[in-house]
Design a protein around this motif. Structure first.
Motif, mmCIF file in Angstrom:
data_model
loop_
_atom_site.group_PDB
_atom_site.id
_atom_site.type_symbol
_atom_site.label_atom_id
_atom_site.label_comp_id
_atom_site.label_asym_id
_atom_site.label_seq_id
_atom_site.Cartn_x
_atom_site.Cartn_y
_atom_site.Cartn_z
ATOM 1 N N TRP A 51 143.343 45.508 -8.937
ATOM 2 C CA TRP A 51 144.628 45.633 -8.226
ATOM 3 C C TRP A 51 145.519 46.691 -8.839
ATOM 4 C CZ3 TRP A 51 144.225 42.903 -3.956
ATOM 5 C CH2 TRP A 51 143.275 41.888 -3.966
ATOM 6 N N ARG A 109 148.173 38.565 -5.297
ATOM 7 C CA ARG A 109 146.852 38.938 -4.804
ATOM 8 C C ARG A 109 146.094 37.749 -4.232
ATOM 9 N NH1 ARG A 109 143.070 37.702 -8.906
ATOM 10 N NH2 ARG A 109 144.037 37.525 -10.932
ATOM 11 N N LYS A 110 146.657 36.570 -4.430
ATOM 12 C CA LYS A 110 146.005 35.392 -3.847
ATOM 13 C C LYS A 110 146.485 35.103 -2.436
ATOM 14 C CE LYS A 110 147.408 32.630 -6.985
ATOM 15 N NZ LYS A 110 147.615 31.360 -7.696
ATOM 16 N N ARG A 112 146.830 35.548 1.446
ATOM 17 C CA ARG A 112 146.252 36.107 2.669
ATOM 18 C C ARG A 112 146.732 35.272 3.826
ATOM 19 N NH1 ARG A 112 141.190 38.752 1.406
ATOM 20 N NH2 ARG A 112 140.913 38.686 -0.838
ATOM 21 N N PHE A 119 149.617 42.432 0.329
ATOM 22 C CA PHE A 119 149.710 43.008 -1.008
ATOM 23 C C PHE A 119 148.484 43.869 -1.265
ATOM 24 C CE2 PHE A 119 148.301 42.602 -5.438
ATOM 25 C CZ PHE A 119 149.326 43.285 -6.053
ATOM 26 N N GLY A 121 148.245 46.241 -4.087
ATOM 27 C CA GLY A 121 148.011 46.491 -5.493
ATOM 28 C C GLY A 121 149.294 46.846 -6.207
ATOM 29 N N THR A 133 152.438 47.568 -0.902
ATOM 30 C CA THR A 133 152.135 46.628 0.179
ATOM 31 C C THR A 133 151.936 47.410 1.470
ATOM 32 O OG1 THR A 133 154.444 46.354 0.859
ATOM 33 C CG2 THR A 133 153.635 44.831 -0.824
#
Ligand code: ADP
Ligand code: MG
Length: 346
Positions: A51, A109-110, A112, A119, A121, A133
């Motif tokens: 990331w 990053r978790k 969705r 997101f 990175g 983003t």
């Protein structure tokens, strides 16, 4: 606080409260990284590198806006993106360690979900700290409601509120507290809600260019109306880092968004901060006497704004309440015009 360059070499970060089944960790380097900061549980062995976006790969074009977190640019990284750039001025003792920033990034990053900004990175080499983003195309609810003065019908407000509840319910289920839910952080793209800036709040306290102090309490304009009584009561000059944010304070903030959608203005409109603090802290709510809305709709407000946090509903319950509201010829999906979906509705 972290002052050495070491912190930028952390190779593993895991989220708090994560239910990810990480399995046993293997690499010694991961162990070492975890020992550096034992606060983070060691369930997740995914490398942070995945990331990490090298700053040089980011192409920045124009400034979209400035907020409490720094400056947001339209940018390019494998397509159009939004880049939130935090300027590092100093790392004082009262600042959040860089690891906190990384930890928060690790939680993004978790995520969705259709109603959450994507997101992509982060760039985490001080003094270059940036969050990348997807670029939101529509306007924020704030722009719709307060600048353009667009009117939201009760039906449309319900559709928007349902999507917010859905996105927020997901965040909470993942153990992420938004901490800064407000109409400025909710975009509307062709009827679809996209929530931004979740979990970023303590980044503001990295002391990297936090120059937007509204007054001596450090209250930026327009922030107060979203703060639950327990937050208002905990306000101290320049100490918002330690505010007792919770899922219930997010629900309170949702109540304010619901009010803005329905009334086209902020609660306690035109009142000075001290007056709002005094009232909210004592459990006095914005009066709904002049509000043109059904009992059910007002009940949602009163529940979200409950003085005691334990009395506020959670987002799944809010969602089901919103879904049960009596509606007139409501489109099933916001992406379909009413006349198309009506026949498909029961
Ligand atoms: P605030 O949320 O208080 O407005 P921010 O720093 O989050 O402050 O945002 C600054 C500006 O950048 C705002 O106008 C916001 O709408 C815009 N912005 C933030 N994130 C995005 C994004 N992902 N896509 C498009 N615009 C964005
Ligand atoms: Mg924002």
């Amino acid at each position: 606080s972290v002052k050495s360059a070491d912190s930028s070499r952390c190779v593993s970060l895991s989220g708090s409260g994560s239910t990810d089944s990480g399995g046993p960790q293997r690499a010694d380097s991961l162990d070492r990284a975890n020992k550096q900061d034992s606060r983070w549980p060691r369930q997740n062995s995914l490398s942070m590198k995945e990331w990490d976006i090298p700053y040089d790969e980011l192409k920045l074009s124009e400034v979209i806006g400035k907020g409490r977190f720094g400056t947001v640019y339209r940018g390019s990284w494998h397509g159009a993106v939004a880049v939130k750039l935090l300027h590092v001025h100093s790392l004082g003792d009262d600042c959040v360690p860089l690891d906190t920033f990384k930890h928060e990034v690790a939680t993004f990053r978790k995520t969705r979900h259709e109603n959450l900004v994507l997101f992509m990175g982060a760039c985490m080499k001080p003094p270059r700290l940036a969050i990348v983003t997807s670029l939101c195309k529509g306007m924020t609810l704030y722009t719709h409601i307060h600048l353009r003065k667009d009117k939201f019908t009760a039906n449309k407000s319900v559709l928007v509120a349902q999507q917010i509840s859905q996105g927020m319910g997901y965040l909470h289920a993942r153990g992420i507290i938004h901490k800064d839910l407000k109409t400025k952080n909710i975009f509307l793209e062709n009827g679809k809600v996209v929530i931004t800036d979740f979990g970023l709040f303590s980044v503001t306290k990295l002391c990297f260019g936090n120059n937007a102090r509204g007054d001596s309490l450090g209250i930026p304009a327009g922030w107060l109306c979203y703060l639950a009584p327990e937050l208002v009561r905990a306000l101290r000059p320049h100490a918002s880092l330690h505010l007792p944010f919770s899922k219930a304070t997010d629900v309170y903030a949702f109540g304010t968004v619901w009010y803005e959608l329905l009334c086209g203005e902020f609660p306690f409109k035109g009142q000075p901060p001290e007056a709002i603090i005094w009232q909210v802290g004592r459990g006095v709510k914005q009066s709904l006497a002049n509000m043109q809305a059904s009992r059910d709709i007002k009940d949602i407000l009163m529940l979200c704004w409950a003085y005691r946090s334990s009395e506020r509903p959670d987002f799944p319950r809010l969602l089901s309440t919103l879904q049960k509201l009596p509606r007139k010829r409501l489109a099933r999906s916001p992406s379909h015009p009413v006349h198309l979906s009506r026949s498909a509705d029961s």
